[in-house]
Write a protein that holds these residues in place. Structure first.
Motif, PDB file in Angstrom:
ATOM      1  N   UNK A  23       0.807  -1.229   0.000  1.00 32.17           N
ATOM      2  CA  UNK A  23       0.000   0.000   0.000  1.00 32.17           C
ATOM      3  C   UNK A  23       0.837   1.275   0.000  1.00 32.17           C
ATOM      4  N   UNK A  24       1.991   1.260   0.676  1.00 27.29           N
ATOM      5  CA  UNK A  24       2.842   2.454   0.685  1.00 27.29           C
ATOM      6  C   UNK A  24       3.437   2.679  -0.701  1.00 27.29           C
ATOM      7  N   UNK A  25       3.837   1.589  -1.367  1.00 31.00           N
ATOM      8  CA  UNK A  25       4.338   1.705  -2.729  1.00 31.00           C
ATOM      9  C   UNK A  25       3.275   2.232  -3.677  1.00 31.00           C
ATOM     10  N   UNK A  26       2.036   1.781  -3.480  1.00 28.96           N
ATOM     11  CA  UNK A  26       0.937   2.265  -4.325  1.00 28.96           C
ATOM     12  C   UNK A  26       0.698   3.759  -4.104  1.00 28.96           C
ATOM     13  N   UNK A  27       0.836   4.222  -2.857  1.00 26.75           N
ATOM     14  CA  UNK A  27       0.693   5.657  -2.589  1.00 26.75           C
ATOM     15  C   UNK A  27       1.782   6.447  -3.293  1.00 26.75           C
ATOM     16  N   UNK A  28       2.995   5.925  -3.260  1.00 25.18           N
ATOM     17  CA  UNK A  28       4.107   6.603  -3.936  1.00 25.18           C
ATOM     18  C   UNK A  28       3.853   6.692  -5.442  1.00 25.18           C
ATOM     19  N   UNK A  29       3.385   5.585  -6.023  1.00 24.68           N
ATOM     20  CA  UNK A  29       3.068   5.583  -7.455  1.00 24.68           C
ATOM     21  C   UNK A  29       1.952   6.562  -7.781  1.00 24.68           C
ATOM     22  N   UNK A  30       0.948   6.584  -6.909  1.00 28.77           N
ATOM     23  CA  UNK A  30      -0.168   7.500  -7.119  1.00 28.77           C
ATOM     24  C   UNK A  30       0.260   8.954  -7.094  1.00 28.77           C
ATOM     25  N   UNK A  31       1.165   9.300  -6.182  1.00 29.67           N
ATOM     26  CA  UNK A  31       1.661  10.680  -6.105  1.00 29.67           C
ATOM     27  C   UNK A  31       2.472  11.045  -7.341  1.00 29.67           C
ATOM     28  N   UNK A  32       3.262  10.094  -7.843  1.00 31.84           N
ATOM     29  CA  UNK A  32       4.045  10.349  -9.052  1.00 31.84           C
ATOM     30  C   UNK A  32       3.127  10.578 -10.255  1.00 31.84           C
ATOM     31  N   UNK A  33       2.086   9.753 -10.361  1.00 31.19           N
ATOM     32  CA  UNK A  33       1.138   9.925 -11.463  1.00 31.19           C
ATOM     33  C   UNK A  33       0.396  11.256 -11.348  1.00 31.19           C
ATOM     34  N   UNK A  34       0.022  11.597 -10.127  1.00 31.28           N
ATOM     35  CA  UNK A  34      -0.738  12.823  -9.896  1.00 31.28           C
ATOM     36  C   UNK A  34       0.072  14.059 -10.287  1.00 31.28           C
ATOM     37  N   UNK A  35       1.388  14.002 -10.046  1.00 31.70           N
ATOM     38  CA  UNK A  35       2.240  15.157 -10.363  1.00 31.70           C
ATOM     39  C   UNK A  35       2.318  15.420 -11.862  1.00 31.70           C
ATOM     40  N   UNK A  36       2.172  14.360 -12.674  1.00 29.13           N
ATOM     41  CA  UNK A  36       2.321  14.507 -14.125  1.00 29.13           C
ATOM     42  C   UNK A  36       0.998  14.495 -14.878  1.00 29.13           C
ATOM     43  N   UNK A  37      -0.101  14.279 -14.160  1.00 28.97           N
ATOM     44  CA  UNK A  37      -1.386  14.114 -14.826  1.00 28.97           C
ATOM     45  C   UNK A  37      -2.232  15.383 -14.722  1.00 28.97           C
ATOM     46  N   UNK A  38      -2.816  15.789 -15.868  1.00 29.83           N
ATOM     47  CA  UNK A  38      -3.637  17.005 -15.887  1.00 29.83           C
ATOM     48  C   UNK A  38      -5.090  16.723 -16.261  1.00 29.83           C
ATOM     49  N   UNK A  39      -5.366  15.523 -16.744  1.00 29.37           N
ATOM     50  CA  UNK A  39      -6.741  15.170 -17.090  1.00 29.37           C
ATOM     51  C   UNK A  39      -7.561  15.000 -15.811  1.00 29.37           C
ATOM     52  N   UNK A  40      -8.703  15.705 -15.678  1.00 30.07           N
ATOM     53  CA  UNK A  40      -9.490  15.636 -14.432  1.00 30.07           C
ATOM     54  C   UNK A  40      -9.920  14.217 -14.055  1.00 30.07           C
ATOM     55  N   UNK A  41     -10.312  13.424 -15.056  1.00 27.35           N
ATOM     56  CA  UNK A  41     -10.762  12.064 -14.755  1.00 27.35           C
ATOM     57  C   UNK A  41      -9.608  11.206 -14.228  1.00 27.35           C
ATOM     58  N   UNK A  42      -8.440  11.339 -14.853  1.00 30.45           N
ATOM     59  CA  UNK A  42      -7.287  10.562 -14.403  1.00 30.45           C
ATOM     60  C   UNK A  42      -6.810  11.026 -13.037  1.00 30.45           C
ATOM     61  N   UNK A  43      -6.905  12.314 -12.783  1.00 38.34           N
ATOM     62  CA  UNK A  43      -6.518  12.827 -11.454  1.00 38.34           C
ATOM     63  C   UNK A  43      -7.453  12.269 -10.384  1.00 38.34           C
ATOM     64  N   UNK A  44      -8.735  12.149 -10.732  1.00 34.05           N
ATOM     65  CA  UNK A  44      -9.684  11.570  -9.785  1.00 34.05           C
ATOM     66  C   UNK A  44      -9.318  10.114  -9.492  1.00 34.05           C
ATOM     67  N   UNK A  45      -8.917   9.368 -10.532  1.00 36.73           N
ATOM     68  CA  UNK A  45      -8.525   7.976 -10.334  1.00 36.73           C
ATOM     69  C   UNK A  45      -7.277   7.880  -9.447  1.00 36.73           C
ATOM     70  N   UNK A  46      -6.361   8.818  -9.655  1.00 33.96           N
ATOM     71  CA  UNK A  46      -5.159   8.844  -8.816  1.00 33.96           C
ATOM     72  C   UNK A  46      -5.523   9.116  -7.356  1.00 33.96           C
ATOM     73  N   UNK A  47      -6.446  10.022  -7.139  1.00 37.63           N
ATOM     74  CA  UNK A  47      -6.876  10.337  -5.773  1.00 37.63           C
ATOM     75  C   UNK A  47      -7.572   9.146  -5.139  1.00 37.63           C
ATOM     76  N   UNK A  48      -8.376   8.433  -5.937  1.00 38.86           N
ATOM     77  CA  UNK A  48      -9.035   7.228  -5.424  1.00 38.86           C
ATOM     78  C   UNK A  48      -8.008   6.180  -5.029  1.00 38.86           C
ATOM     79  N   UNK A  49      -6.964   6.026  -5.856  1.00 39.73           N
ATOM     80  CA  UNK A  49      -5.893   5.078  -5.550  1.00 39.73           C
ATOM     81  C   UNK A  49      -5.174   5.465  -4.262  1.00 39.73           C
ATOM     82  N   UNK A  50      -4.905   6.744  -4.105  1.00 43.88           N
ATOM     83  CA  UNK A  50      -4.234   7.221  -2.893  1.00 43.88           C
ATOM     84  C   UNK A  50      -5.093   6.963  -1.658  1.00 43.88           C
ATOM     85  N   UNK A  51      -6.397   7.255  -1.763  1.00 41.77           N
ATOM     86  CA  UNK A  51      -7.292   7.051  -0.626  1.00 41.77           C
ATOM     87  C   UNK A  51      -7.386   5.576  -0.249  1.00 41.77           C
TER      88      UNK A  51
END
Length: 212
Positions: A23-51
């Motif tokens: 789970x900690x690795x998944x949070x790290x991956x989610x933060x990396x994706x979130x930093x590079x992602x600008x599409x609102x739908x994909x950002x929402x998916x990243x936030x869901x993954x982080x949560x």
């Protein structure tokens, strides 16, 4: 503290770190994706993954704190509902396993609660395809009986874990996979208690502990 106690503590820490890595690795991956992602739908998916990953890490930390650590206060007894609160998310998080709780209300000795938690951890790992985990306890005549029954389409438990639970594994052979079983054996044998295993068969396994 003996060398064996120190080794056991180190192995339990290794188990905790192993289970938190995902789970900690998944949070790290989610933060990396979130930093590079600008599409609102994909950002929402990243936030869901982080949560989801943050909740998984928190649930595991709460479970291990009570199972391995000093949670539950400084008293000699623990409310079993506190144990259920940390067991249920761990057991049901994969969506394939359900929990049947048959532990009566009322305080339980802390030693018995730790045995129960670690047996649940072991039985959950054995349900490789999910199933039902029945958790029961009964207190009578100064003894606590704990029974964990795993029912599912495929149950696998390494022989070394069974040997650790029943005291048939040398201390020098204990590793992070068998540390929880060794801890259960050590806690149960105090005052003449014991651990017994029936199975595993293809579809059922029962682990019982008598705590005096």
């Amino acid at each position: 503290m003996s060398d064996n106690d120190i080794d056991l503590a180190a192995l339990l820490c290794s188990r905790l770190c192993h289970d938190l890595l995902s789970p900690v690795g998944a949070m790290n991956n989610g933060l990396e994706l979130l930093a590079d992602e600008h599409d609102p739908e994909m950002r929402k998916r990243c936030m869901d993954l982080l949560a989801e990953s943050a909740k998984s890490a928190a649930d595991k930390l709460k479970f291990f704190r009570l199972a391995f650590g000093a949670a539950g206060g400084f008293g000699s007894e623990v409310d079993p509902m506190e144990a259920k609160a940390v067991i249920e998310p761990l057991v049901t998080s994969d969506g394939r396993t359900t929990l049947e709780w048959m532990v009566p209300a009322g305080l339980m000795p802390k030693r018995a609660v730790k045995i129960l938690l670690n047996l649940v951890l072991i039985a959950k790992d054995a349900l490789v395809r999910g199933g039902v985990l029945h958790v029961g306890a009964e207190f009578r005549d100064g003894e606590q009986e704990i029974v964990i029954r795993a029912v599912g389409p495929r149950i696998i438990m390494d022989r070394s874990i069974q040997d650790a639970l029943t005291g048939n594994l040398a201390a020098s052979e204990i590793d992070s996979r068998t540390a929880a079983g060794w801890m259960v054996f050590g806690l149960a044998r105090q005052n003449g208690g014991l651990v017994q295993i029936a199975g595993p068969s293809d579809e059922q396994m029962v682990i019982g502990a008598l705590v005096r």
